[in-house]
Scaffold this motif. Structure first.
Motif, PDB file in Angstrom:
ATOM      1  N   HIS A 239       0.832  -1.203   0.000  1.00 29.77           N
ATOM      2  CA  HIS A 239       0.000   0.000   0.000  1.00 29.77           C
ATOM      3  C   HIS A 239       0.867   1.253   0.000  1.00 29.77           C
ATOM      4  O   HIS A 239       0.607   2.208  -0.725  1.00 29.77           O
ATOM      5  N   GLU A 240       1.926   1.227   0.796  1.00 30.33           N
ATOM      6  CA  GLU A 240       2.825   2.380   0.851  1.00 30.33           C
ATOM      7  C   GLU A 240       3.459   2.628  -0.512  1.00 30.33           C
ATOM      8  O   GLU A 240       3.545   3.772  -0.974  1.00 30.33           O
TER       9      GLU A 240
ATOM     10  N   VAL B 162       0.862   4.072  -2.855  1.00 35.29           N
ATOM     11  CA  VAL B 162       0.665   5.505  -2.625  1.00 35.29           C
ATOM     12  C   VAL B 162       1.744   6.303  -3.350  1.00 35.29           C
ATOM     13  O   VAL B 162       1.469   7.319  -3.997  1.00 35.29           O
TER      14      VAL B 162
ATOM     15  N   ASP C  20       1.022   6.226  -7.051  1.00 32.98           N
ATOM     16  CA  ASP C  20      -0.117   7.086  -7.349  1.00 32.98           C
ATOM     17  C   ASP C  20       0.304   8.552  -7.405  1.00 32.98           C
ATOM     18  O   ASP C  20      -0.057   9.293  -8.324  1.00 32.98           O
ATOM     19  N   GLN C  21       1.114   8.964  -6.422  1.00 32.31           N
ATOM     20  CA  GLN C  21       1.537  10.357  -6.377  1.00 32.31           C
ATOM     21  C   GLN C  21       2.513  10.693  -7.501  1.00 32.31           C
ATOM     22  O   GLN C  21       2.447  11.761  -8.100  1.00 32.31           O
TER      23      GLN C  21
ATOM     24  N   ARG D 244       3.386  12.683   1.589  1.00 34.69           N
ATOM     25  CA  ARG D 244       3.416  11.226   1.776  1.00 34.69           C
ATOM     26  C   ARG D 244       3.083  10.869   3.229  1.00 34.69           C
ATOM     27  O   ARG D 244       2.348   9.914   3.490  1.00 34.69           O
TER      28      ARG D 244
ATOM     29  N   THR E 291      -0.643  11.201   3.764  1.00 36.38           N
ATOM     30  CA  THR E 291      -1.379  10.135   3.085  1.00 36.38           C
ATOM     31  C   THR E 291      -1.239   8.813   3.822  1.00 36.38           C
ATOM     32  O   THR E 291      -2.203   8.074   4.001  1.00 36.38           O
TER      33      THR E 291
END
Length: 379
Positions: free
Chosen positions: A183-184, A187, A190-191, A207, A210
Protein backbone atom coordinates in the motif's frame (compact mmCIF):
# COMPACT_ATOMS: atom_id res chain seq x y z
CA UNK A 1 23.50 -46.75 -6.24
CA UNK A 2 24.29 -46.06 -2.59
CA UNK A 3 21.69 -44.64 -0.22
CA UNK A 4 22.24 -40.99 0.76
CA UNK A 5 23.64 -40.48 4.23
CA UNK A 6 21.59 -38.63 6.90
CA UNK A 7 23.85 -35.63 6.39
CA UNK A 8 23.20 -35.69 2.64
CA UNK A 9 19.45 -35.99 3.16
CA UNK A 10 19.52 -33.08 5.61
CA UNK A 11 21.50 -31.02 3.12
CA UNK A 12 19.00 -31.77 0.34
CA UNK A 13 16.09 -30.83 2.60
CA UNK A 14 17.81 -27.56 3.52
CA UNK A 15 18.50 -26.76 -0.13
CA UNK A 16 14.88 -27.45 -1.10
CA UNK A 17 13.58 -25.29 1.76
CA UNK A 18 15.89 -22.46 0.70
CA UNK A 19 14.77 -22.79 -2.92
CA UNK A 20 11.12 -22.77 -1.84
CA UNK A 21 11.74 -19.63 0.22
CA UNK A 22 13.27 -17.85 -2.78
CA UNK A 23 10.42 -18.95 -5.07
CA UNK A 24 7.93 -17.57 -2.58
CA UNK A 25 9.79 -14.27 -2.32
CA UNK A 26 9.61 -13.95 -6.11
CA UNK A 27 5.84 -14.44 -5.86
CA UNK A 28 5.72 -11.58 -3.36
CA UNK A 29 7.69 -9.40 -5.79
CA UNK A 30 5.20 -10.20 -8.54
CA UNK A 31 2.31 -9.30 -6.23
CA UNK A 32 3.79 -5.92 -5.30
CA UNK A 33 4.53 -5.18 -8.97
CA UNK A 34 1.00 -6.16 -9.99
CA UNK A 35 -0.41 -3.76 -7.40
CA UNK A 36 1.93 -0.94 -8.45
CA UNK A 37 1.11 -1.49 -12.13
CA UNK A 38 -2.63 -1.53 -11.37
CA UNK A 39 -2.29 1.85 -9.66
CA UNK A 40 -0.31 3.24 -12.62
CA UNK A 41 -2.91 2.05 -15.12
CA UNK A 42 -5.77 3.46 -13.05
CA UNK A 43 -4.15 6.87 -12.76
CA UNK A 44 -3.25 7.07 -16.45
CA UNK A 45 -6.67 5.76 -17.49
CA UNK A 46 -8.35 8.57 -15.56
CA UNK A 47 -6.22 11.05 -17.46
CA UNK A 48 -6.85 9.30 -20.79
CA UNK A 49 -3.12 8.79 -21.23
CA UNK A 50 -2.48 5.08 -20.62
CA UNK A 51 0.86 4.06 -22.14
CA UNK A 52 1.57 1.08 -24.32
CA UNK A 53 4.08 -1.34 -22.83
CA UNK A 54 7.64 -1.18 -24.11
CA UNK A 55 9.16 -3.91 -26.31
CA UNK A 56 9.65 -6.96 -24.06
CA UNK A 57 13.24 -7.66 -25.12
CA UNK A 58 14.36 -4.07 -24.68
CA UNK A 59 12.52 -3.75 -21.35
CA UNK A 60 14.08 -7.02 -20.09
CA UNK A 61 17.60 -5.81 -20.80
CA UNK A 62 17.07 -2.43 -19.15
CA UNK A 63 15.11 -3.69 -16.15
CA UNK A 64 17.51 -6.54 -15.40
CA UNK A 65 20.25 -4.06 -14.51
CA UNK A 66 17.93 -2.29 -12.05
CA UNK A 67 16.86 -5.59 -10.44
CA UNK A 68 20.43 -6.90 -10.09
CA UNK A 69 21.46 -3.63 -8.48
CA UNK A 70 18.76 -3.41 -5.81
CA UNK A 71 17.45 -6.91 -5.05
CA UNK A 72 19.23 -9.71 -3.12
CA UNK A 73 21.26 -11.90 -5.48
CA UNK A 74 19.25 -15.10 -4.99
CA UNK A 75 15.93 -13.35 -5.49
CA UNK A 76 17.16 -11.34 -8.48
CA UNK A 77 18.49 -14.51 -10.17
CA UNK A 78 15.23 -16.42 -9.64
CA UNK A 79 13.21 -13.46 -10.90
CA UNK A 80 15.26 -13.05 -14.08
CA UNK A 81 15.04 -16.78 -14.82
CA UNK A 82 11.25 -16.84 -14.50
CA UNK A 83 9.10 -17.34 -17.58
CA UNK A 84 7.15 -14.16 -16.84
CA UNK A 85 10.23 -11.93 -16.45
CA UNK A 86 9.62 -10.08 -19.77
CA UNK A 87 6.15 -9.03 -18.55
CA UNK A 88 7.51 -7.93 -15.16
CA UNK A 89 10.25 -5.98 -16.94
CA UNK A 90 7.62 -4.21 -19.03
CA UNK A 91 5.75 -3.26 -15.86
CA UNK A 92 8.94 -1.87 -14.30
CA UNK A 93 9.78 0.21 -17.37
CA UNK A 94 6.19 1.47 -17.59
CA UNK A 95 6.43 2.63 -13.97
CA UNK A 96 9.74 4.34 -14.72
CA UNK A 97 8.31 6.16 -17.75
CA UNK A 98 5.31 7.20 -15.64
CA UNK A 99 7.60 9.01 -13.20
CA UNK A 100 8.32 6.39 -10.53
CA UNK A 101 11.90 6.45 -9.18
CA UNK A 102 12.97 2.80 -9.34
CA UNK A 103 16.14 3.54 -7.38
CA UNK A 104 13.88 4.49 -4.47
CA UNK A 105 11.17 1.89 -4.98
CA UNK A 106 13.20 -1.27 -5.70
CA UNK A 107 15.26 -1.24 -2.46
CA UNK A 108 12.00 -1.09 -0.49
CA UNK A 109 10.49 -3.92 -2.51
CA UNK A 110 13.76 -5.80 -1.93
CA UNK A 111 13.17 -5.47 1.81
CA UNK A 112 9.70 -6.96 1.38
CA UNK A 113 10.92 -9.92 -0.67
CA UNK A 114 13.81 -10.63 1.69
CA UNK A 115 11.38 -10.61 4.61
CA UNK A 116 9.13 -13.08 2.78
CA UNK A 117 12.09 -15.33 1.99
CA UNK A 118 13.08 -15.39 5.65
CA UNK A 119 9.52 -16.03 6.84
CA UNK A 120 9.16 -19.06 4.58
CA UNK A 121 12.53 -20.41 5.69
CA UNK A 122 11.47 -20.15 9.32
CA UNK A 123 7.92 -21.47 8.95
CA UNK A 124 7.41 -25.04 7.79
CA UNK A 125 3.68 -24.73 7.17
CA UNK A 126 0.51 -22.94 8.16
CA UNK A 127 -3.15 -23.76 7.75
CA UNK A 128 -4.21 -22.74 4.24
CA UNK A 129 -6.94 -20.24 3.63
CA UNK A 130 -7.87 -19.41 0.07
CA UNK A 131 -10.59 -17.94 -2.10
CA UNK A 132 -11.09 -14.55 -3.73
CA UNK A 133 -13.87 -13.52 -1.33
CA UNK A 134 -11.71 -14.09 1.73
CA UNK A 135 -8.82 -12.10 0.35
CA UNK A 136 -11.09 -9.31 -0.80
CA UNK A 137 -12.27 -9.09 2.80
CA UNK A 138 -8.66 -9.18 4.04
CA UNK A 139 -7.79 -6.39 1.60
CA UNK A 140 -10.60 -4.18 2.91
CA UNK A 141 -9.62 -4.89 6.50
CA UNK A 142 -5.95 -4.16 5.86
CA UNK A 143 -6.00 -1.20 3.46
CA UNK A 144 -7.91 2.05 3.89
CA UNK A 145 -10.34 3.19 1.22
CA UNK A 146 -8.52 5.10 -1.46
CA UNK A 147 -6.90 4.91 -4.89
CA UNK A 148 -4.67 1.92 -4.07
CA UNK A 149 -7.45 -0.35 -2.82
CA UNK A 150 -9.72 0.79 -5.65
CA UNK A 151 -7.05 0.03 -8.23
CA UNK A 152 -6.45 -3.47 -6.84
CA UNK A 153 -10.09 -4.54 -6.67
CA UNK A 154 -10.93 -3.10 -10.10
CA UNK A 155 -7.86 -4.55 -11.83
CA UNK A 156 -8.36 -7.43 -14.30
CA UNK A 157 -5.49 -9.11 -12.46
CA UNK A 158 -7.34 -9.14 -9.11
CA UNK A 159 -8.35 -12.85 -9.20
CA UNK A 160 -4.74 -13.83 -9.82
CA UNK A 161 -3.59 -11.52 -7.02
CA UNK A 162 -6.05 -13.22 -4.65
CA UNK A 163 -4.68 -16.66 -5.59
CA UNK A 164 -1.16 -15.41 -4.94
CA UNK A 165 -2.17 -14.14 -1.51
CA UNK A 166 -3.68 -17.53 -0.66
CA UNK A 167 -0.51 -19.35 -1.75
CA UNK A 168 1.74 -16.99 0.22
CA UNK A 169 -0.45 -17.52 3.27
CA UNK A 170 -0.15 -21.30 2.89
CA UNK A 171 3.61 -20.97 2.96
CA UNK A 172 3.68 -19.11 6.26
CA UNK A 173 3.89 -15.53 5.01
CA UNK A 174 2.12 -12.65 6.78
CA UNK A 175 0.10 -11.49 3.76
CA UNK A 176 -1.43 -8.52 5.59
CA UNK A 177 2.05 -7.19 6.31
CA UNK A 178 2.91 -7.45 2.61
CA UNK A 179 -0.31 -5.66 1.67
CA UNK A 180 0.46 -2.88 4.14
CA UNK A 181 3.94 -2.47 2.62
CA UNK A 182 2.57 -2.67 -0.91
CA UNK A 183 0.00 0.00 0.00
CA UNK A 184 2.83 2.38 0.85
CA UNK A 185 4.48 1.69 -2.50
CA UNK A 186 1.12 2.10 -4.25
CA UNK A 187 0.66 5.51 -2.62
CA UNK A 188 4.08 6.50 -3.93
CA UNK A 189 3.22 5.26 -7.44
CA UNK A 190 -0.12 7.09 -7.35
CA UNK A 191 1.54 10.36 -6.38
CA UNK A 192 4.42 9.99 -8.85
CA UNK A 193 2.11 9.26 -11.79
CA UNK A 194 -0.30 12.02 -10.76
CA UNK A 195 2.60 14.49 -10.66
CA UNK A 196 3.71 13.60 -14.18
CA UNK A 197 0.17 13.68 -15.55
CA UNK A 198 -0.66 16.87 -13.62
CA UNK A 199 -4.14 15.54 -12.93
CA UNK A 200 -4.45 16.98 -9.44
CA UNK A 201 -5.94 20.45 -9.27
CA UNK A 202 -5.44 20.72 -5.50
CA UNK A 203 -2.15 20.84 -3.58
CA UNK A 204 -0.58 17.38 -3.37
CA UNK A 205 -0.98 15.77 0.04
CA UNK A 206 2.38 14.87 1.58
CA UNK A 207 3.42 11.23 1.78
CA UNK A 208 3.32 11.37 5.58
CA UNK A 209 -0.22 12.74 5.60
CA UNK A 210 -1.38 10.13 3.09
CA UNK A 211 0.22 7.25 4.96
CA UNK A 212 -1.24 8.59 8.24
CA UNK A 213 -4.67 7.43 7.09
CA UNK A 214 -6.47 5.13 9.51
CA UNK A 215 -6.87 4.53 13.26
CA UNK A 216 -3.84 6.51 14.41
CA UNK A 217 -5.35 9.96 13.76
CA UNK A 218 -9.02 9.38 13.01
CA UNK A 219 -10.89 12.38 14.37
CA UNK A 220 -7.77 14.56 14.49
CA UNK A 221 -7.07 17.53 12.24
CA UNK A 222 -3.88 16.73 10.34
CA UNK A 223 -2.30 19.21 7.88
CA UNK A 224 -1.88 18.21 4.23
CA UNK A 225 1.85 18.91 4.30
CA UNK A 226 2.58 16.92 7.46
CA UNK A 227 6.31 16.18 7.70
CA UNK A 228 7.09 13.46 10.25
CA UNK A 229 10.67 13.35 9.03
CA UNK A 230 11.28 16.68 10.75
CA UNK A 231 10.27 16.25 14.41
CA UNK A 232 10.30 19.96 15.33
CA UNK A 233 8.31 20.94 12.26
CA UNK A 234 5.76 18.16 12.82
CA UNK A 235 5.21 19.31 16.41
CA UNK A 236 4.68 22.88 15.18
CA UNK A 237 2.30 21.71 12.47
CA UNK A 238 0.24 19.84 15.07
CA UNK A 239 0.35 22.83 17.47
CA UNK A 240 1.89 20.82 20.33
CA UNK A 241 5.51 22.04 20.29
CA UNK A 242 5.41 23.49 23.83
CA UNK A 243 3.35 20.61 25.26
CA UNK A 244 5.48 17.78 23.89
CA UNK A 245 7.98 17.56 26.80
CA UNK A 246 5.09 17.10 29.23
CA UNK A 247 3.56 14.35 27.09
CA UNK A 248 6.96 12.60 26.96
CA UNK A 249 7.13 12.68 30.77
CA UNK A 250 3.61 11.28 31.02
CA UNK A 251 4.59 8.27 28.92
CA UNK A 252 7.71 7.59 30.98
CA UNK A 253 5.75 7.87 34.23
CA UNK A 254 3.13 5.45 32.88
CA UNK A 255 5.78 2.82 32.05
CA UNK A 256 7.92 2.40 35.22
CA UNK A 257 10.69 -0.14 34.75
CA UNK A 258 10.34 0.07 30.96
CA UNK A 259 12.43 3.18 30.34
CA UNK A 260 14.00 1.79 27.18
CA UNK A 261 10.61 0.96 25.69
CA UNK A 262 9.23 4.36 26.67
CA UNK A 263 12.14 5.97 24.85
CA UNK A 264 11.40 3.83 21.77
CA UNK A 265 7.83 5.10 21.78
CA UNK A 266 8.62 8.80 22.13
CA UNK A 267 11.41 8.58 19.54
CA UNK A 268 9.23 6.75 16.99
CA UNK A 269 8.63 8.59 13.73
CA UNK A 270 4.89 8.81 14.39
CA UNK A 271 5.19 9.99 18.00
CA UNK A 272 3.95 13.53 17.13
CA UNK A 273 0.63 11.98 16.09
CA UNK A 274 0.39 10.08 19.40
CA UNK A 275 1.11 13.33 21.25
CA UNK A 276 -1.52 15.11 19.16
CA UNK A 277 -4.02 12.46 20.29
CA UNK A 278 -3.07 13.16 23.92
CA UNK A 279 -3.51 16.90 23.42
CA UNK A 280 -6.90 16.34 21.78
CA UNK A 281 -8.04 14.19 24.72
CA UNK A 282 -6.94 16.82 27.25
CA UNK A 283 -8.83 19.45 25.31
CA UNK A 284 -11.94 17.33 25.74
CA UNK A 285 -11.36 16.93 29.48
CA UNK A 286 -10.31 13.26 29.31
CA UNK A 287 -7.76 11.75 31.71
CA UNK A 288 -4.82 10.84 29.50
CA UNK A 289 -2.69 9.36 32.31
CA UNK A 290 -5.39 6.82 33.19
CA UNK A 291 -5.34 5.55 29.62
CA UNK A 292 -1.56 5.46 29.30
CA UNK A 293 -1.18 3.25 32.37
CA UNK A 294 -2.72 0.45 30.29
CA UNK A 295 0.64 0.17 28.50
CA UNK A 296 2.10 -1.33 31.69
CA UNK A 297 -0.97 -3.32 32.71
CA UNK A 298 -1.38 -5.00 29.32
CA UNK A 299 2.09 -5.21 27.71
CA UNK A 300 0.94 -7.17 24.65
CA UNK A 301 3.29 -4.95 22.65
CA UNK A 302 6.26 -6.96 23.99
CA UNK A 303 5.29 -9.92 21.78
CA UNK A 304 6.95 -9.98 18.37
CA UNK A 305 10.25 -9.16 16.65
CA UNK A 306 12.44 -6.66 18.50
CA UNK A 307 12.97 -4.73 15.26
CA UNK A 308 9.23 -3.88 15.18
CA UNK A 309 8.95 -2.88 18.84
CA UNK A 310 8.61 0.84 18.06
CA UNK A 311 5.74 0.23 15.66
CA UNK A 312 3.93 -1.99 18.14
CA UNK A 313 4.37 0.58 20.91
CA UNK A 314 2.85 3.31 18.74
CA UNK A 315 -0.14 1.09 17.94
CA UNK A 316 -0.53 0.06 21.59
CA UNK A 317 -0.37 3.69 22.77
CA UNK A 318 -3.05 4.75 20.30
CA UNK A 319 -5.23 1.81 21.32
CA UNK A 320 -4.76 2.69 25.00
CA UNK A 321 -5.76 6.31 24.32
CA UNK A 322 -8.75 5.51 22.12
CA UNK A 323 -10.25 2.57 24.01
CA UNK A 324 -11.98 2.60 27.41
CA UNK A 325 -9.70 2.07 30.40
CA UNK A 326 -9.24 -1.65 31.05
CA UNK A 327 -9.48 -2.65 27.38
CA UNK A 328 -6.62 -4.61 25.80
CA UNK A 329 -3.98 -2.50 24.06
CA UNK A 330 -3.06 -5.31 21.64
CA UNK A 331 -3.18 -3.88 18.10
CA UNK A 332 -6.00 -5.26 15.96
CA UNK A 333 -5.71 -6.13 12.27
CA UNK A 334 -8.58 -3.99 11.07
CA UNK A 335 -8.50 -0.45 9.72
CA UNK A 336 -10.99 1.87 11.39
CA UNK A 337 -14.36 1.78 9.63
CA UNK A 338 -14.77 5.50 10.20
CA UNK A 339 -11.40 6.16 8.61
CA UNK A 340 -12.13 3.85 5.71
CA UNK A 341 -15.28 5.85 4.94
CA UNK A 342 -13.37 9.12 5.04
CA UNK A 343 -12.14 10.29 1.66
CA UNK A 344 -11.23 13.94 2.13
CA UNK A 345 -8.03 14.90 3.98
CA UNK A 346 -8.22 17.95 6.22
CA UNK A 347 -6.87 21.21 4.91
CA UNK A 348 -7.71 23.50 7.80
CA UNK A 349 -5.61 24.62 10.78
CA UNK A 350 -4.35 21.91 13.10
CA UNK A 351 -5.80 22.83 16.50
CA UNK A 352 -7.09 26.32 17.12
CA UNK A 353 -7.52 26.01 20.86
CA UNK A 354 -7.83 23.48 23.64
CA UNK A 355 -11.31 22.20 24.13
CA UNK A 356 -12.34 22.80 20.54
CA UNK A 357 -13.29 19.41 19.14
CA UNK A 358 -12.32 18.91 15.50
CA UNK A 359 -15.20 18.79 13.08
CA UNK A 360 -13.51 17.09 10.17
CA UNK A 361 -11.61 13.81 10.40
CA UNK A 362 -8.06 14.26 9.21
CA UNK A 363 -5.87 11.99 7.23
CA UNK A 364 -4.76 9.43 9.80
CA UNK A 365 -2.13 6.75 10.08
CA UNK A 366 -2.58 3.47 8.34
CA UNK A 367 0.87 2.11 9.12
CA UNK A 368 4.26 3.14 10.36
CA UNK A 369 6.34 4.28 7.43
CA UNK A 370 9.49 3.35 9.31
CA UNK A 371 12.99 4.58 8.62
CA UNK A 372 14.03 5.52 5.14
CA UNK A 373 15.36 2.45 3.30
CA UNK A 374 19.00 2.24 2.46
CA UNK A 375 19.97 2.05 -1.17
CA UNK A 376 21.82 -0.94 -2.44
CA UNK A 377 21.13 -4.63 -2.05
CA UNK A 378 18.99 -5.99 0.70
CA UNK A 379 20.61 -8.77 2.66
Amino acid sequence: MSMPTPEERAGEAFAEAAAEAVRTSVMAFRLVMAIADAVRRQQQKRAGQEDELADAEKASAEASEEVKKFLPDDIATALLEGADWPQIAQQLMALKRAGVDLETMLPRVGEITASVRDQVAENAARVARDGTEEWGKALRETLPAGPVREAILSSPAWPEMAKTMATLNERGVDVRAILASAHEEGVGVDQAVAKVLAVAEVPTTSRDATLSYGPLTVGLDVPRDLDLGDRERALRQLAIESENPRFVRMVREAMPGAEREADLLVSARQWPLVAARMADMEGKGQQVAEHLVQLSKDPAWREGPQSQMGRRLVEAAVNALRKPVGTSTAPGPKVSTAAARSTSPSVGPTRAAKGAAPTTPGVAAHRDAGPAPKSGKTR
